[in-house]
Design an enzyme around this catalytic site. Structure first.
Site, PDB file in Angstrom:
ATOM      1  N   ASP A 252     -11.668  42.350 -42.656  1.00 12.85           N
ATOM      2  CA  ASP A 252     -10.375  43.256 -42.915  1.00 12.85           C
ATOM      3  C   ASP A 252      -9.524  42.104 -44.029  1.00 12.85           C
ATOM      4  O   ASP A 252      -8.261  42.006 -44.093  1.00 12.85           O
ATOM      5  CB  ASP A 252      -9.495  42.085 -41.580  1.00 12.85           C
ATOM      6  CG  ASP A 252      -9.618  40.873 -40.778  1.00 12.85           C
ATOM      7  OD1 ASP A 252     -10.619  39.944 -41.989  1.00 12.85           O
ATOM      8  OD2 ASP A 252      -9.050  40.282 -40.447  1.00 12.85           O
TER       9      ASP A 252
ATOM     10  N   TYR B  14     -10.437  34.281 -51.693  1.00  9.69           N
ATOM     11  CA  TYR B  14     -11.922  33.617 -51.305  1.00  9.69           C
ATOM     12  C   TYR B  14     -12.717  33.707 -52.336  1.00  9.69           C
ATOM     13  O   TYR B  14     -13.813  32.569 -52.769  1.00  9.69           O
ATOM     14  CB  TYR B  14     -12.802  34.409 -50.655  1.00  9.69           C
ATOM     15  CG  TYR B  14     -13.027  34.739 -49.681  1.00  9.69           C
ATOM     16  CD1 TYR B  14     -13.596  33.643 -48.051  1.00  9.69           C
ATOM     17  CD2 TYR B  14     -11.988  35.333 -48.719  1.00  9.69           C
ATOM     18  CE1 TYR B  14     -13.422  33.923 -47.115  1.00  9.69           C
ATOM     19  CE2 TYR B  14     -11.857  35.253 -47.115  1.00  9.69           C
ATOM     20  CZ  TYR B  14     -12.291  34.817 -46.444  1.00  9.69           C
ATOM     21  OH  TYR B  14     -12.336  34.487 -45.015  1.00  9.69           O
TER      22      TYR B  14
END
Ligand code: NAD
Length: 441
Positions: free
Chosen positions: A170, A264
């Site tokens: 997601d 990330y």
């Protein structure tokens, strides 16, 4: 219109109520005859299960609802299994985060040593779920978003290559929503090009439905503010650590000002900064346990006590819309364009064809068909080659029960400074994970 039977594996997850609420909100687009929960923690699941039984009875009484810890009951007569398990639960996530931090190394759920440890726990559990599905409902599709998705996806590629499992995340959906806020569009109106690995990728193009190129506007905004927008702060319950993560995208973008990065990447490109801003005694696991987990379980207990869900204790999880869209794409052959984690097979033309990459796919009844993203630049390619080797080594280490390969995986992770630090972390992780990992030799 056919009505579908849904199984949620990881029924006791903090995400289960939000997903069920989203399914209930979409019954006209995606009719459902049955929702079942499956977990291997009976007590945890029972709280969520009892509260959802009350909720579903009030909102959609024609849907048959149950929860079970018995695999045969759970997996029989299922069309879609939505899997979000956490092998080892938060107790182990906390160790994944705190053990590397003891050595001054990033402690994170899916990146670096923590992600490797979590991967070693998840592989066996995910294979077990796939095998249950194939035994009891051979035509079922598994939509998996259990983490660490990249390692789970690589394990599926190697060990269950023909299984109907679609791995999806997601995070790009959430970031796309932030981009939509920035350029004042609806997320559904944005069409993207993207390449990378899971939690490790870049957007190379963002256009609206009319073909207007939005990259320049986005690059200008994000180079100043990251993905942090006032609207996101106001409309989403964002913990402080997430706000900081969205802001940091600005510095990730500086490493290649042409492409919009996945947030990330900060763990790989700025590990020193991440460690400096981590509290080794209170990590994200503690934040989630005190925040989302407490909130969801308190809401469930309130519903059970009141005997009704009419006060709206459970929220719809907006993130979960992509899971409904994915199920619809397979059920109705919609050919929706979505980012999925798939075997490369030339989609990134100058990258390992056998790597599990995250790229836009056209999703229909036969699953995802990757769209060609062409050649990628040397900087991103170099980073990805190092990271994909980590992921492959973890899966090989699990299969071969190899200490050597797992040590190599840790050494290769860009988050770990040396082979000796990798060894110290590995030895601590082995001790902490002895109930979950295969015994290494
Ligand atoms: P959670 O601990 O609240 O829930 C996970 C549940 O899985 C627990 O109830 C646990 O008992 C159960 N479980 C563990 N092992 C199991 C097994 N072998 N069989 C059946 N059930 C099992 O965790 P959470 O925070 O809700 O997260 C759930 C998962 O979803 C995690 O893997 C998380 O990383 C993942 N996640 C993925 C995305 C994504 O888009 N990829 C987004 C958010 C969360």
């Amino acid at each position: 219109m056919k009505k579908y039977s849904i199984l949620i594996a990881g029924g006791g997850s903090t995400y289960t109520p939000g997903i069920v609420m989203m399914l209930l909100d979409n019954l006209e687009r995606f009719p459902i005859r049955s929702i079942r929960l499956y977990d291997n923690d009976e007590k945890r699941q029972e709280i969520i299960g009892r509260a959802l039984a009350i909720t579903i009875k009030e909102v959609a009484p024609s849907i048959s609802f149950s929860y079970t810890i018995d695999p045969e009951t759970a997996f029989t007569d299922v069309d879609f299994c939505m899997a979000h398990i956490r092998s080892g639960k938060y107790e182990m996530r906390e160790k994944d985060e705190k053990i590397p931090l003891k050595y001054g190394v990033v402690g994170q759920e899916t990146c670096g040593p923590g992600g490797i440890a979590y991967g070693m726990r998840s592989i066996g559990d995910m294979l077990e779920l796939i095998d249950f599905m194939e035994k009891y409902s051979p035509n079922c599709w598994m939509l998996n978003y259990s983490n660490p998705a990249s390692i789970v996806a690589e394990a599926c590629r190697v060990l269950r290559p023909n299984s109907k499992v679609l791995n999806i995340c997601d995070m790009p959906v959430g970031t796309l929503r932030r981009m939509a806020y920035i350029v004042n569009r609806e997320p559904k109106d944005l069409e993207v090009k993207y390449f990378g690995l899971n939690h490790f990728g870049w957007w190379t193009s963002v256009k609206d439905k009319d073909g207007t190129d939005l990259m320049e506007e986005l690059l200008a905004y994000i180079s100043e503010n990251g993905y942090l927008t006032q609207k996101a702060v106001e409309t989403q319950h964002m913990d402080a650590s997430w706000q900081e993560t969205h802001k940091k995208a600005k510095d990730i973008l500086a490493t290649d000002p042409a492409y919009l990065p996945n947030t990330y990447l900060k763990y790989y490109l700025y590990p020193d900064y991440v460690v400096k801003h981590s509290n080794p005694n209170y990590t994200r696991a503690n934040e989630v346990m005190a925040g989302r987990e407490k909130h969801v379980f308190d809401a469930a207990k309130a519903i059970i006590e009141a005997g009704t869900a009419k006060s709206g204790e459970f929220d719809i999880d907006n993130h979960a819309l992509f899971i409904v869209d994915l199920a619809r794409a397979i059920a109705y052959n919609t050919h929706e364009r979505m980012l999925c984690i798939v075997e490369n097979k030339g989609a990134i033309s100058n990258f390992d064809p056998y790597a599990m990459v995250e790229v836009p796919c056209i999703v229909g009844s036969n699953g995802p068909e990757p769209l060609v993203q062409g050649e990628i630049p040397l900087f991103e390619k170099g980073l990805m080659e190092q990271q994909v080797a980590v992921e492959k080594l973890v899966v090989q280490a699990w299969i071969e029960k190899s200490y050597q390969k797992l040590w190599q995986a840790l050494i290769l992770s860009k988050t770990v400074p040396s082979a000796s630090v990798a060894k110290q972390i590995l030895d601590d992780l082995i001790e902490a994970n002895k109930d979950y990992w295969p015994e290494l030799n």
